[in-house]
Design an enzyme around this catalytic site. Structure first.
Site, PDB file in Angstrom:
ATOM      1  N   GLU A 127      21.979  49.597  41.976  1.00 45.28           N
ATOM      2  CA  GLU A 127      22.764  49.738  40.762  1.00 45.28           C
ATOM      3  C   GLU A 127      22.449  48.564  39.821  1.00 45.28           C
ATOM      4  O   GLU A 127      22.458  47.414  40.269  1.00 45.28           O
ATOM      5  CB  GLU A 127      24.263  49.744  41.065  1.00 45.28           C
ATOM      6  CG  GLU A 127      25.088  50.087  39.847  1.00 45.28           C
ATOM      7  CD  GLU A 127      26.593  50.175  40.118  1.00 45.28           C
ATOM      8  OE1 GLU A 127      27.351  50.351  39.156  1.00 45.28           O
ATOM      9  OE2 GLU A 127      27.000  50.068  41.287  1.00 45.28           O
ATOM     10  N   GLY A 272      29.318  41.118  43.742  1.00 52.77           N
ATOM     11  CA  GLY A 272      30.195  40.830  44.868  1.00 52.77           C
ATOM     12  C   GLY A 272      29.892  41.741  46.040  1.00 52.77           C
ATOM     13  O   GLY A 272      29.885  41.317  47.196  1.00 52.77           O
ATOM     14  N   ALA A 273      29.633  43.010  45.738  1.00 58.13           N
ATOM     15  CA  ALA A 273      29.337  43.988  46.776  1.00 58.13           C
ATOM     16  C   ALA A 273      28.866  45.267  46.094  1.00 58.13           C
ATOM     17  O   ALA A 273      28.941  45.405  44.878  1.00 58.13           O
ATOM     18  CB  ALA A 273      30.569  44.259  47.647  1.00 58.13           C
ATOM     19  N   MET A 274      28.409  46.221  46.921  1.00 67.77           N
ATOM     20  CA  MET A 274      27.888  47.480  46.388  1.00 67.77           C
ATOM     21  C   MET A 274      28.316  48.635  47.276  1.00 67.77           C
ATOM     22  O   MET A 274      28.214  48.564  48.487  1.00 67.77           O
ATOM     23  CB  MET A 274      26.355  47.412  46.298  1.00 67.77           C
ATOM     24  CG  MET A 274      25.726  48.658  45.744  1.00 67.77           C
ATOM     25  SD  MET A 274      26.310  49.027  44.073  1.00 67.77           S
ATOM     26  CE  MET A 274      26.153  50.804  44.076  1.00 67.77           C
ATOM     27  N   ASN A 276      27.236  51.603  48.079  1.00 67.61           N
ATOM     28  CA  ASN A 276      26.298  52.624  48.536  1.00 67.61           C
ATOM     29  C   ASN A 276      26.928  53.546  49.579  1.00 67.61           C
ATOM     30  O   ASN A 276      27.581  53.085  50.511  1.00 67.61           O
ATOM     31  CB  ASN A 276      25.069  51.965  49.164  1.00 67.61           C
ATOM     32  CG  ASN A 276      24.598  50.763  48.394  1.00 67.61           C
ATOM     33  OD1 ASN A 276      24.120  50.870  47.288  1.00 67.61           O
ATOM     34  ND2 ASN A 276      24.763  49.587  48.994  1.00 67.61           N
ATOM     35  N   HIS A 308      38.020  47.701  47.382  1.00 59.91           N
ATOM     36  CA  HIS A 308      37.372  48.214  46.172  1.00 59.91           C
ATOM     37  C   HIS A 308      36.144  49.049  46.519  1.00 59.91           C
ATOM     38  O   HIS A 308      35.994  50.187  46.046  1.00 59.91           O
ATOM     39  CB  HIS A 308      36.979  47.037  45.279  1.00 59.91           C
ATOM     40  CG  HIS A 308      36.296  47.430  44.014  1.00 59.91           C
ATOM     41  ND1 HIS A 308      36.962  47.556  42.816  1.00 59.91           N
ATOM     42  CD2 HIS A 308      34.996  47.726  43.736  1.00 59.91           C
ATOM     43  CE1 HIS A 308      36.111  47.915  41.872  1.00 59.91           C
ATOM     44  NE2 HIS A 308      34.909  48.019  42.410  1.00 59.91           N
ATOM     45  N   GLU A 309      35.264  48.494  47.355  1.00 62.60           N
ATOM     46  CA  GLU A 309      34.031  49.220  47.669  1.00 62.60           C
ATOM     47  C   GLU A 309      34.323  50.464  48.508  1.00 62.60           C
ATOM     48  O   GLU A 309      33.667  51.495  48.331  1.00 62.60           O
ATOM     49  CB  GLU A 309      33.045  48.301  48.388  1.00 62.60           C
ATOM     50  CG  GLU A 309      32.699  47.026  47.639  1.00 62.60           C
ATOM     51  CD  GLU A 309      32.243  47.260  46.210  1.00 62.60           C
ATOM     52  OE1 GLU A 309      31.646  48.317  45.908  1.00 62.60           O
ATOM     53  OE2 GLU A 309      32.492  46.375  45.364  1.00 62.60           O
ATOM     54  N   HIS A 312      35.547  53.274  46.295  1.00 66.48           N
ATOM     55  CA  HIS A 312      34.467  53.896  45.534  1.00 66.48           C
ATOM     56  C   HIS A 312      33.933  55.156  46.217  1.00 66.48           C
ATOM     57  O   HIS A 312      33.270  55.969  45.552  1.00 66.48           O
ATOM     58  CB  HIS A 312      33.307  52.917  45.360  1.00 66.48           C
ATOM     59  CG  HIS A 312      33.329  52.140  44.077  1.00 66.48           C
ATOM     60  ND1 HIS A 312      33.533  52.726  42.855  1.00 66.48           N
ATOM     61  CD2 HIS A 312      33.119  50.814  43.832  1.00 66.48           C
ATOM     62  CE1 HIS A 312      33.464  51.802  41.903  1.00 66.48           C
ATOM     63  NE2 HIS A 312      33.232  50.635  42.467  1.00 66.48           N
TER      64      HIS A 312
END
Length: 866
Positions: A127, A272-274, A276, A308-309, A312
């Site tokens: 991203e 911070g993070a992703m 996927n 949060h992740e 998503h």
């Protein structure tokens, strides 16, 4: 130089929201075959492509820094045709199979986008447009594909091979190049996803394994993968993951859809993070924690980011963005969701104070500067520049206002409809608002302006009482912002109550007033007692509020308002008015602030964490935001004078608060509250008496059994002229020099120090053996912390600006994303007194004149100068 005609501008094409066109070609299936090695990896891709609609346009596959070693169309070799970085393939039919091979060099990828190496681990970040650095692909979020991935690697160096979805097969043996000692794994993700959600990890990792049973009874295997030595620091993250999975089921009815959920922590990461799909990749700072190395704030941040992740998975993965202008569709909504989760597991009032503090410190200045943009931007040169506080934090506030207007039940019905209606689709912010309208029956036409208009509205409020008539007069204005000189009135929900000036009781219970016009008047019946206005409770709208107040009213609200956030706001406003007067050189009487703080400290009804937040003086940057022009020296002197007066007058109650203790391993809200108040009290004690404060801080530092107390003490000592300062800094470094995340704290605390020699110290630290420009965490800790330290950064000599410009240019050659995020502090030059403004502008002009400047930095600097 006129930046509008600068030569670099011609090389950077602008992307506009109004130019959106559906993809010419869809890619329903993607198969990837990786032969992994840090120095040279190969990627073979097979794409099934289908023409989307009646047209004769060729297939265009995006690339960035890659070249096709070969290309096949339906099995036949074809000579690649390039249009710049784009592979162009003319196709006669409506469906084709495209095969390519590219070679990558992960160890040399300092941009940390695409496939790169971090501490012996190979991982990806795609991203927003990182997949084109891995393989040729349309690489746009509205092209969704089912991915099958095969990886092979040296088994000793990379014993763990992970990708999205489920592992369908694995084994030992040679790879396609005939190399021994290797192994392979195949993964399949059954859910169509855009390329930005692709992920791959290979490394020597150990898992913290657990499981979760969903509300429908399915078992989900969970794994958090880290270096073996870090396994003991993953328990909190795992607990947060399971808690967030249960919360999302309870609150939004969303159940996880795969049988496997993995998280991997890496040290080098731009974000911070992703999120996927099924394989979240995290910056280590948001996974690794124990009481000795992480503060209470770190633990809270880990829980929030993990949530949060995970959230998503629905608000971003199952329903994704049509294009990058819709970024807040997933990020604003998911920030709102993670804020709700954090509020539910901790103190809702303290969480709201923290969220608003972040908004005011990061997003309000963005709205008031040259980089102002709507929650849904209209154009960009580089999309990574729009991962901003406006898109994330203001975007979350927009979602929160919708919930306030609709009410919780209708908002939940709207979110259910949104997820059900658009599952498996790439959609827009408009689709979200339409779902809310359809589920609630409430017209949100005017409310949509929050997505299209930039700028923070200012609301003025005045309560008039004449005999038996009480009228609230409201007006609103939205300032001009770049590209938007004229604004329309917004829909502003204001949670409002009237408080008796004599009794302290609520005379008119809380209600939501919708301000929709430039001016409105609201009458209250039956109010016979003199009333005080309690407005924008819980920060129901992200606005600047200007309220006409009677003498003593703020002090009374700070003591009696039953709404905790409103009580906090009253005390903050009382402090701000005093601080602004002092910065303007006016006579200041600190007594009202001191007495309000005394009453706050003495209250047995208030949570210690709330007391700690309420006693924190507004930051120097927040004071500056309330002034026509920022004079850093005057603001600093006024703030230090008030802190000193408070520390002297309240020495005894502050000392009593500082003596309270909490076990280091206890993460209960009560224990965290006590630790929070301890550090705030200690800082005020030191402001009133340096010698006493230094001694108490060093004693707390030496006896601390947790990082919260230890870092809290060190954060005070770094600003003092006392021998304890250097002893604590040396002791901290010696104890933690092998832990990179803790050494980030060591760098950051020194860069945040309120000392005249801070800039010199930071310049020396930039030459320290442990400082590295290639690690975003370390760069943010030192350079980013200095840029946020208003007094130290804005030295009258301009040396702080020169240092930051040097760091931006150096970083731009390594990692343009990291460099671009350092530009905004210079971009606020118009807000400062003329001498500093000229020096800041000169450094921006120096940066933009640099040859081969990345488009990331060019966009930020050119907009700052325009």
């Amino acid at each position: 130089m006129d930046i509008r005609t600068a030569p670099a501008a011609a090389a950077h094409a602008e992307t506009r929201r109004g130019d959106y066109r559906p993809p010419d070609w869809l890619v329903p299936e993607v198969a990837l075959d990786f032969t992994l090695d840090p120095d040279r990896s190969t990627v073979r891709a097979r794409l099934i492509v289908e023409r989307n609609g009646a047209h004769d346009r060729p297939l265009r596959l995006e690339g960035d820094g890659i070249a096709a070693t070969w290309l096949k169309v339906d099995g036949a070799p074809v000579e690649p045709v390039m249009d710049g970085p784009t592979l162009v393939i003319a196709l006669s039919g409506d469906r084709a199979t495209i095969e390519t091979e590219v070679a990558l060099h992960p160890a040399a990828n300092s941009k940390l986008m695409g496939l790169y190496a971090s501490g012996g681990i190979l991982c990806t970040q795609c991203e927003s447009q990182g997949f084109r650095r891995i393989s040729f692909h349309p690489d746009r979020p509205d092209v969704l594909s089912v991915y099958t991935v095969r990886m092979s690697a040296d088994k000793a160096r990379f014993p763990v091979l992970l990708a999205n979805g489920n592992c369908t097969a694995s084994g030992d043996g040679q790879d396609g190049n005939g190399k021994e000692g290797r192994h392979w794994a195949e993964w399949n993700d059954p859910f169509p996803k855009p390329s930005y959600l692709f992920a791959l990890v290979a490394g020597d990792l150990a898992p913290n394994r657990d499981s979760f049973t969903t509300m429908s009874g399915r078992n989900v295997d969970l794994g958090i993968w880290v270096r073996e030595a870090d396994l003991a620091k993953t328990a909190h993250a795992m607990a947060a993951l399971k808690s967030s999975m249960a919360w999302d089921e309870r609150t939004y009815g969303r159940e996880y859809d795969l049988d496997l959920f993995n998280i991997v922590a890496v040290d080098d990461f731009n974000f911070g993070a992703m999120e996927n799909k099924g394989l979240n990749i995290f910056n280590s700072r948001y996974i690794l924690a124990d009481a000795d190395t992480a503060t209470d704030g770190d633990f809270d941040a880990i829980a929030g980011v993990v949530a949060h992740e995970y959230f998503h998975n629905w608000s971003g993965d199952r329903v994704t963005c049509r294009d990058w202008f819709q970024l807040s569709l997933k990020e604003g909504f998911t920030v709102f969701r993670d804020q709700g989760f954090s509020a539910d597991i901790g103190s809702a009032a303290v969480k709201r104070i923290d969220d608003v503090r972040v908004l005011r410190s990061a997003q309000f200045p963005e709205d008031a500067g040259p980089l102002a943009h709507p929650v849904r931007p209209e154009s960009y040169l580089e999309i990574t520049n729009f991962y901003t506080a406006t898109v994330y934090n203001k975007g979350a506030e927009v979602i929160g206002m919708m919930r306030t207007i609709l009410g919780p039940d209708r908002f939940r019905a709207g979110s259910d409809l949104y997820f059900d209606r658009h599952d498996g689709e790439a959609v827009t912010c408009e689709d979200f608002v339409k779902a809310m309208e359809d589920a609630s029956g409430i017209n949100l036409a005017q409310f949509r302006l929050w997505y299209s208009q930039a700028g923070t509205p200012t609301v003025t409020a005045r309560l008039d009482q004449d005999g038996g008539r009480t009228v609230l007069h409201l007006s609103q204005s939205v300032p001009a912002t770049p590209g938007q000189s004229t604004k329309q009135p917004m829909v502003i929900p204001l949670r409002t109550a009237l408080i008796g000036r004599d009794s302290g009781a609520e005379l008119a219970p809380a209600q939501v007033i919708l301000l929709t016009e430039a001016e409105q008047a609201i009458a209250f019946d039956g109010i016979t007692e003199p009333a005080m206005l309690s407005i924008n409770r819980d920060f129901s709208a992200p606005i600047i509020l200007d309220v006409t107040r009677a003498a003593g009213e703020l002090e009374s609200l700070a003591e009696h308002d039953p709404n905790p956030f409103a009580r906090y706001e009253a005390l903050q406003e009382l402090m701000l008015r005093t601080l602004i007067a002092g910065a303007n050189g006016e006579p200041v009487d600190p007594a009202p602030v001191i007495e309000a703080m005394r009453r706050t400290l003495a209250s047995n009804a208030l949570d210690p964490a709330f007391k700690g937040e309420a006693l924190l003086l507004p930051s120097e940057s927040m004071i500056g935001d309330r002034m026509p022009l920022v004079d850093p020296d005057a603001i600093h002197d006024a703030r230090e004078a008030l802190r000193r007066a408070i520390g002297v007058a309240l020495a005894d109650p502050l000392a009593a608060a500082q003596r309270e203790g909490a076990p280091g391993s206890d993460l209960s809200p009560a224990a965290k509250s006590i630790r929070r108040l301890r550090s705030v009290a200690l800082g005020l004690i030191a402001a009133g008496d340096t010698l006493r404060g230094a001694a108490l801080a060093k004693a707390q530092f030496d006896s601390a059994d947790n990082m919260t107390d230890r870092q809290g003490a060190l954060g005070i000592l770094v600003s003092l002229d006392a021998p304890e300062r250097q002893a604590a800094l040396d002791g901290f470094y010696d104890r933690y020099q092998a832990d990179s995340l803790v050494i980030d704290k060591w760098f950051g605390l020194q860069a945040a120090a309120q000392r005249r020699d801070t800039l010199a110290a930071v310049e020396a630290l930039a030459r320290h053996p442990d400082f590295s420009m290639t690690n975003p965490n370390r760069s943010r800790a030192l350079v980013g912390s200095l840029a946020m330290n208003q007094w130290a950064f804005h030295t009258a000599s301009g040396e702080g600006y020169r240092f930051l410009a040097d760091m931006i240019l150096a970083s731009d050659r390594i990692n343009p994303q990291t460099a671009a995020r350092l530009v905004p502090p210079l971009g606020r030059w118009r807000r400062f007194e003329p001498g500093r403004a000229a020096l800041m502008r000169a450094q921006l002009e120096r940066i933009v004149a640099e040859p081969n400047l990345s488009k990331d930095v060019f966009e930020q600097v050119s907009k700052s100068l325009a």
